[in-house]
Motif scaffolding. Structure first.
Motif, short mmCIF file in Angstrom:
data_model
loop_
_atom_site.label_atom_id
_atom_site.label_comp_id
_atom_site.label_asym_id
_atom_site.label_seq_id
_atom_site.Cartn_x
_atom_site.Cartn_y
_atom_site.Cartn_z
N HIS A 69 -20.60 5.34 -14.28
CA HIS A 69 -19.29 5.71 -13.76
C HIS A 69 -19.42 6.71 -12.61
O HIS A 69 -18.79 6.56 -11.55
CB HIS A 69 -18.44 6.30 -14.87
CG HIS A 69 -17.09 6.79 -14.42
ND1 HIS A 69 -16.08 5.94 -14.05
CD2 HIS A 69 -16.61 8.06 -14.26
CE1 HIS A 69 -15.01 6.65 -13.69
NE2 HIS A 69 -15.32 7.94 -13.81
N GLU A 70 -20.27 7.73 -12.81
CA GLU A 70 -20.44 8.74 -11.76
C GLU A 70 -21.08 8.15 -10.51
O GLU A 70 -20.69 8.46 -9.38
CB GLU A 70 -21.29 9.90 -12.30
CG GLU A 70 -20.59 10.79 -13.31
CD GLU A 70 -19.44 11.55 -12.68
OE1 GLU A 70 -19.63 12.16 -11.61
OE2 GLU A 70 -18.33 11.54 -13.27
N PHE A 78 -21.64 7.05 -18.58
CA PHE A 78 -21.36 8.21 -17.74
C PHE A 78 -22.13 8.13 -16.42
O PHE A 78 -21.56 8.36 -15.33
CB PHE A 78 -21.75 9.49 -18.49
CG PHE A 78 -21.56 10.75 -17.69
CD1 PHE A 78 -20.29 11.22 -17.40
CD2 PHE A 78 -22.66 11.47 -17.23
CE1 PHE A 78 -20.12 12.39 -16.66
CE2 PHE A 78 -22.50 12.62 -16.51
CZ PHE A 78 -21.23 13.09 -16.22
N LYS A 113 -22.54 6.69 -24.42
CA LYS A 113 -21.91 7.51 -23.38
C LYS A 113 -22.89 7.90 -22.28
O LYS A 113 -22.47 8.20 -21.16
CB LYS A 113 -21.29 8.76 -24.00
CG LYS A 113 -22.29 9.82 -24.46
CD LYS A 113 -21.57 11.09 -24.89
CE LYS A 113 -22.55 12.22 -25.20
NZ LYS A 113 -21.85 13.47 -25.57
N SER A 117 -23.48 11.89 -7.66
CA SER A 117 -22.27 12.29 -8.37
C SER A 117 -21.41 13.17 -7.48
O SER A 117 -21.93 14.02 -6.74
CB SER A 117 -22.62 13.04 -9.66
OG SER A 117 -21.47 13.57 -10.28
N ARG A 172 -16.84 15.02 -21.93
CA ARG A 172 -17.47 14.06 -22.86
C ARG A 172 -18.57 14.70 -23.71
O ARG A 172 -19.39 14.02 -24.29
CB ARG A 172 -18.03 12.87 -22.08
CG ARG A 172 -16.96 12.17 -21.24
CD ARG A 172 -17.49 10.98 -20.49
NE ARG A 172 -17.89 9.90 -21.39
CZ ARG A 172 -18.32 8.71 -20.95
NH1 ARG A 172 -18.40 8.47 -19.65
NH2 ARG A 172 -18.68 7.78 -21.80
#
Length: 460
Positions: free
Chosen positions: A447-448, A444, A440, A328, A379
């Motif tokens: 995406h990271e 998440f 989520k 990340s 989020r």
């Protein structure tokens, strides 16, 4: 014909626009109005028009409402209006025998249920009152506090058709503004999935929804449960009886989502509460950590680590295990970690504090214990109670054993993720429930990881 109609309108105008000030000694008309409230007779042709679902009332929440009581405004109006309202109130509200407000009409028609206008206004605001301006048509107007009614109008009391607590008890209510999925339910208990951002209970220091910390009104799990759960059908006895309202036996923090156990009978309340008090209930959480957690002890062969760190001078023990590590750009040391957590004690914010203070890797989105990293708060908190294992509060009792033996002969029809099973050695019947993580979590991490890999490829 035109002149006759005009003269008739002029002659009726004073009775419509001016309040009635004369006193009446007889209460016969008033008593007659009170007795006009009646439940609908489903097989009666006279009531056929009112025995229809209210499908399209403006402002109502969804379909499935039905009118259960009706009242026709008398053609002669309310000649005894001055017995209930003094002249000043009649002038202020512009009341007369043929033109009254909806709260005033409810007071006059049913003074036992609506002893004051405040009570009538409350029921109207609960969307339990609807109007029919034409006795031959459906109830197509939602009652409002400012609405006025006239002779020939019909007032209806509506309630939601269903088998939840409120519908069975005939209590007017609004559906909760959030979804509460029911994962498991029987006559003794239930397990629901609390969404993140919803408190379990109203703050104890709130004063009618106020207080220094702010009130939550109907936006609590406790207030939503009667609208989503069915009342218990067990017979009442000296030792056990159905609860008037379902009662959670433990709580989750407001930003935490996941499973909450709810009791529906008195015996279940005691039995389930004791399991949480004496740490018999086994709970499992999933969390995403900001960084890589530091190990304070040697891990077991299957990867479990142990934290034994007191909180407020009380024993606090947590087991944790790394499931996945993702790169990340914004995580501590460029890493995010998905972990499984098993608390063995139940201290205040135990998991959040153990991860932040002992493992040096706070849970992503924790605004209390991860004050430095603002980029990862968008989020919410990434902490979910996704599995729980408890002893069933009824099937382990003497009276429940016979029913359990019969159930074992039949095929248990449980939803996916729910398991009722009997331990071969102890004979204890346990309920194990597991749910999927909120979407989520996966999005998440994906995406990271994708952003970090793209950046490294471009710079490499």
């Amino acid at each position: 014909a035109v002149i006759t109609t005009a003269q008739l309108c002029i002659s009726l105008a004073p009775s419509i626009t001016q309040p009635l000030n004369s006193k009446h000694s007889s209460l016969k008309q008033f008593s007659f109005c009170r007795n006009r409230w009646r439940p609908l007779r489903l097989n009666s042709a006279a009531d056929e028009v009112t025995n229809v679902p209210v499908d399209h009332i403006p402002g109502s929440r969804g379909e499935g409402y039905i009118v259960t009581k009706t009242h026709d405004i008398p053609l002669e109006g309310f000649p005894l209006l001055s017995n209930s309202f003094d002249p000043s109130d009649q002038e202020r509200l512009q009341l007369d025998s043929l033109n009254v407000t909806l709260p005033a009409a409810l007071m006059l028609l049913d003074p036992e249920k609506y002893p004051t206008q405040s009570r009538a206004r409350k029921v109207i605001r609960q969307r339990a009152i609807c109007l029919c301006r034409n006795s031959n048509s459906k109830f197509d107007e939602l009652g409002k506090v400012i609405a006025r009614v006239y002779p020939g109008d019909r007032i209806g009391y509506q309630q939601r058709v269903g088998n939840d607590y409120y519908s069975v008890q005939g209590t007017p209510y609004r559906l909760p503004a959030f979804d509460v999925p029911v994962i498991f339910e029987d006559d003794h208990m239930a397990i629901v999935n609390k969404p993140a951002g919803i408190v379990s209970y109203k703050n104890s220091d709130d004063n009618q929804g106020g207080g220094s910390r702010g009130g939550h009104g109907r936006d609590t799990l406790l207030s939503a449960l009667p609208a989503v759960l069915k009342p218990s059908n067990i017979p009442t006895s000296d030792d056990n009886y159905p609860m008037k309202r379902p009662q959670p036996v433990h709580r989750l923090d407001r930003p935490t989502s996941g499973l909450v156990v709810v009791a529906k009978t008195r015996a279940a309340t005691v039995h389930l509460s004791q399991q949480f008090e004496f740490r018999k209930a086994q709970k499992t959480y999933m969390a995403i950590l900001n960084g890589s957690p530091q190990q304070t002890s040697e891990a077991t062969e299957d990867g479990w680590n142990l934290i034994d760190h007191d909180l407020e001078e009380k024993s606090a023990i947590t087991q944790w295990k790394v499931l996945q590590t993702v790169k990340s750009l914004h995580g501590n040391n460029g890493v995010l970690t998905l972990v499984e957590l098993r608390p063995k004690t139940g201290r205040y914010h135990q998991l959040r504090r153990h991860m932040a203070w002992v493992c040096r890797a706070p849970i992503v989105g924790d605004a209390t214990y991860d004050e430095d990293n603002l980029r990862l708060r968008k989020r919410g908190l990434f902490l979910c109670s996704n599995e729980i294992r408890i002893e069933h509060p009824y099937y382990n009792t003497a009276s429940g054993r016979e029913e359990w033996r019969q159930m074992k002969k039949d095929r248990l029809n449980l939803d996916e993720g729910c398991h009722l099973e009997e331990d071969e050695e102890t004979g204890i019947v346990t309920l194990r429930v597991r749910i999927d993580l909120p979407k989520k979590f996966a999005s998440f991490l994906r995406h990271e990881g994708a952003r970090a890999n793209k950046f490294l490829n471009e710079t490499g």
